[in-house]
Design a protein around this motif. Structure first.
Motif, PDB file in Angstrom:
ATOM      1  N   THR A  43      -7.994  31.151  43.894  1.00 57.85           N
ATOM      2  CA  THR A  43      -7.497  30.559  42.648  1.00 57.85           C
ATOM      3  C   THR A  43      -5.977  30.591  42.538  1.00 57.85           C
ATOM      4  O   THR A  43      -5.367  29.607  42.085  1.00 57.85           O
ATOM      5  CB  THR A  43      -8.108  31.303  41.440  1.00 57.85           C
ATOM      6  OG1 THR A  43      -7.813  32.703  41.546  1.00 57.85           O
ATOM      7  CG2 THR A  43      -9.610  31.113  41.400  1.00 57.85           C
ATOM      8  N   VAL A  44      -5.352  31.675  42.946  1.00 62.81           N
ATOM      9  CA  VAL A  44      -3.900  31.786  42.783  1.00 62.81           C
ATOM     10  C   VAL A  44      -3.147  30.716  43.574  1.00 62.81           C
ATOM     11  O   VAL A  44      -2.306  30.010  43.000  1.00 62.81           O
ATOM     12  CB  VAL A  44      -3.423  33.208  43.148  1.00 62.81           C
ATOM     13  CG1 VAL A  44      -1.900  33.273  43.197  1.00 62.81           C
ATOM     14  CG2 VAL A  44      -3.960  34.217  42.144  1.00 62.81           C
ATOM     15  N   MET A  67      -4.227  27.845  44.648  1.00 64.07           N
ATOM     16  CA  MET A  67      -4.574  26.515  44.139  1.00 64.07           C
ATOM     17  C   MET A  67      -3.842  26.216  42.841  1.00 64.07           C
ATOM     18  O   MET A  67      -3.425  25.076  42.599  1.00 64.07           O
ATOM     19  CB  MET A  67      -6.093  26.408  43.953  1.00 64.07           C
ATOM     20  CG  MET A  67      -6.874  26.477  45.255  1.00 64.07           C
ATOM     21  SD  MET A  67      -8.662  26.340  45.053  1.00 64.07           S
ATOM     22  CE  MET A  67      -8.851  24.580  44.834  1.00 64.07           C
ATOM     23  N   VAL A  68      -3.668  27.248  41.992  1.00 65.73           N
ATOM     24  CA  VAL A  68      -2.926  27.043  40.744  1.00 65.73           C
ATOM     25  C   VAL A  68      -1.467  26.715  41.039  1.00 65.73           C
ATOM     26  O   VAL A  68      -0.890  25.772  40.471  1.00 65.73           O
ATOM     27  CB  VAL A  68      -3.038  28.292  39.851  1.00 65.73           C
ATOM     28  CG1 VAL A  68      -2.046  28.209  38.696  1.00 65.73           C
ATOM     29  CG2 VAL A  68      -4.452  28.439  39.318  1.00 65.73           C
ATOM     30  N   TYR A  69      -0.840  27.452  41.933  1.00 63.17           N
ATOM     31  CA  TYR A  69       0.559  27.207  42.254  1.00 63.17           C
ATOM     32  C   TYR A  69       0.761  25.881  42.983  1.00 63.17           C
ATOM     33  O   TYR A  69       1.739  25.166  42.744  1.00 63.17           O
ATOM     34  CB  TYR A  69       1.115  28.360  43.094  1.00 63.17           C
ATOM     35  CG  TYR A  69       1.500  29.570  42.280  1.00 63.17           C
ATOM     36  CD1 TYR A  69       2.656  29.567  41.509  1.00 63.17           C
ATOM     37  CD2 TYR A  69       0.712  30.709  42.283  1.00 63.17           C
ATOM     38  CE1 TYR A  69       3.010  30.672  40.754  1.00 63.17           C
ATOM     39  CE2 TYR A  69       1.052  31.823  41.528  1.00 63.17           C
ATOM     40  CZ  TYR A  69       2.209  31.804  40.775  1.00 63.17           C
ATOM     41  OH  TYR A  69       2.557  32.896  40.019  1.00 63.17           O
ATOM     42  N   SER A 106      -1.051  23.239  42.642  1.00 62.42           N
ATOM     43  CA  SER A 106      -1.267  22.129  41.714  1.00 62.42           C
ATOM     44  C   SER A 106      -0.004  21.778  40.939  1.00 62.42           C
ATOM     45  O   SER A 106       0.144  20.648  40.461  1.00 62.42           O
ATOM     46  CB  SER A 106      -2.395  22.472  40.739  1.00 62.42           C
ATOM     47  OG  SER A 106      -2.056  23.612  39.963  1.00 62.42           O
ATOM     48  N   ASP A 107       0.937  22.726  40.838  1.00 61.63           N
ATOM     49  CA  ASP A 107       2.193  22.441  40.124  1.00 61.63           C
ATOM     50  C   ASP A 107       3.110  21.517  40.908  1.00 61.63           C
ATOM     51  O   ASP A 107       4.006  20.901  40.331  1.00 61.63           O
ATOM     52  CB  ASP A 107       2.932  23.748  39.820  1.00 61.63           C
ATOM     53  CG  ASP A 107       2.183  24.619  38.826  1.00 61.63           C
ATOM     54  OD1 ASP A 107       1.362  24.062  38.063  1.00 61.63           O
ATOM     55  OD2 ASP A 107       2.397  25.847  38.821  1.00 61.63           O
TER      56      ASP A 107
END
Length: 477
Positions: free
Chosen positions: A405-406, A408-410, A412-413
């Motif tokens: 998750t970490v 993928m979150v970064y 996506s920015d």
């Protein structure tokens, strides 16, 4: 340090290293020489004549030195180290005991990396989230030492050391966009070469010309498929899953190159990767590759999302109502036996759920699930998240969730606003494919997954570095 000064220092070390390695080989040959014939007989058959260890090591050493000398003229140490790591990851069928070719390449790359720090002590080291997660897994594994069998604990700790070094080296060596792009190019090249070897391996076995595999035992390489009971391709890897996952992770980058710089070479590379995944007959990898193919247009052309969604929905609707999807299912999963491993996975998963319910906070320790009552196969749960929970408890499960998750979150920015090279989009899509593979494979400490995660973190850090430089330039102006 200037490149000329580095060459003057490193060149004499090469000629010191070769005789030392030869002397070491001569000393250890009585210990390992008898084991080499069985190592050669495993992939090439019992009729293979025995080969002495020392001449083979000397030949490999000479070829390695010559290759490094040639590559060193045109590439940096970081590029050579990354090439060795990527290539060795597809040679893990060759090894001794719990150590394989990748472990030796990883240790060699670490020594070279440490030497560069010694030559340039002012060089900063890039740490990050991935290394902290690897160290956390190591701490959780270390806590199981008093209650685990020594052999299983040592094997588990070797895996922890492996993923920690991957997290350290890859992130630190790929320090900028240029080195990262070179590494991705090497990633595609190694994956395509491995795919070609796997394709040739499959068709040589299918036609009865030559059967060779590094899967142990060799009989387990054969699997019922829609075209019969055939040997699944694994190239020079120890399992078909390791072979196919590497190809799946390289597929988004190969597709990006194909769509940005179309050519016959780029087309052949993408086709080879897809064909390699198919002949591995790894159902999870085939689904992951299909996911990449379906999702890639949305990542490549985000401005056409609505049109792509309409086309995809219409295509799936036609395939469903025409019976084409049912035909595909009948040919692949129907009576072909492809899904015979599902029952085993269900049983292992059920055993894992029972183990989590009985011991949710501690777990069995890495590589310790094979001692659980009812695990007749001696294998971990074939789900990375359940594997982490059963072996490391709830903290291990949280670590595994964070690993996906970490980043993928970064990523996506930066996927669409500041991603002209496409690295963030391809890395995100590759992690998405890895997330699907994690549902059917125990890849908690798999080197392919950690190589991908390390490349994703290097991409994130490079994006931040570019943003910082851009912001500094704006402030100056």
């Amino acid at each position: 340090m200037p490149k000329l000064a580095q060459n003057r220092l490193l060149r004499p070390l090469v000629w010191v290293f070769v005789p030392l390695l030869a002397a070491t080989a001569a000393m250890i040959e009585p210990l390992f020489g008898n084991g080499l014939p069985s190592l050669v007989q495993r992939p090439f058959g019992p009729e293979t004549p025995p080969l002495p260890l020392l001449p083979m090591l000397m030949l490999i050493t000479i070829l390695t030195v010559l290759a490094m000398r040639f590559i060193g003229r045109v590439a940096s140490l970081a590029t050579v180290a990354m090439f060795c790591l990527l290539a060795a990851s597809q040679l893990n069928g060759i090894g001794f005991g719990p150590l394989d070719t990748f472990d030796f390449a990883l240790f060699g790359a670490f020594l070279c990396w440490a030497a560069t720090l010694a030559l340039d002590p002012t060089r900063p080291i890039r740490f990050g989230f991935l290394l902290s997660m690897a160290l956390l897994i190591g701490v959780l594994a270390l806590a199981h030492l008093p209650v685990m069998r020594p052999r299983a604990w040592i094997i588990g700790m070797i895996g922890v050391i492996r993923i920690s070094l991957i997290a350290l080296l890859v992130v630190d060596l790929c320090r900028d966009q240029a080195s990262l792009r070179r590494t991705i190019n090497l990633f595609i090249i190694v994956a395509v070469v491995s795919a070609i070897i796997g394709i040739a391996q499959f068709f040589l076995a299918l036609t009865g010309i030559w059967v060779f595999t590094f899967i142990n035992p060799p009989e387990s390489a054969f699997k019922p498929t829609p075209i019969g009971f055939v040997m699944r391709a694994s190239a020079l890897c120890i399992t078909a899953q390791h072979f196919s996952s590497f190809l799946v992770y390289a597929l988004p980058f190969a597709l990006w190159r194909l769509t940005t710089r179309p050519s016959l070479t780029a087309t052949a590379a993408a086709v080879a990767l897809l064909a390699g995944v198919v002949v591995s007959w790894n159902t999870g990898a085939i689904f992951a590759a299909a996911l990449v193919m379906l999702a890639f247009p949305f990542f490549r052309w985000p401005e056409r999302t609505a049109a792509l969604a309409v086309v995809l929905t219409a295509g799936l609707s036609i395939a469903y109502f025409s019976g084409f999807l049912q035909l595909i299912y009948d040919v692949t999963f129907g009576d072909s036996g492809v899904s015979k491993g599902i029952d085993q996975r269900k049983t292992l998963f059920a055993l894992g759920i029972d183990e989590i319910a009985a011991n949710p906070f501690v777990g069995t320790g890495l590589a310790g699930f094979d001692t659980v009552d009812g695990n007749f196969w001696g294998r971990p749960v074939h789900n990375a998240f359940a594997q982490a929970a059963t072996e490391l408890g709830v903290l291990g499960l949280g670590t595994m969730i964070a690993l996906f998750t970490v980043p993928m979150v970064y990523l996506s920015d930066h996927m669409f606003s500041a991603d002209p090279s496409g690295l963030s989009r391809c890395a995100f899509l590759a992690i998405l494919a890895a997330l699907l593979l994690a549902q059917s494979e125990p890849n908690l400490d798999q080197s392919n997954l950690w190589l991908l995660l390390a490349l994703a973190q290097a991409t994130i850090l490079s994006n931040r570095q570019d943003e910082s430089r851009s912001q500094t330039t704006k402030n100056i102006c």
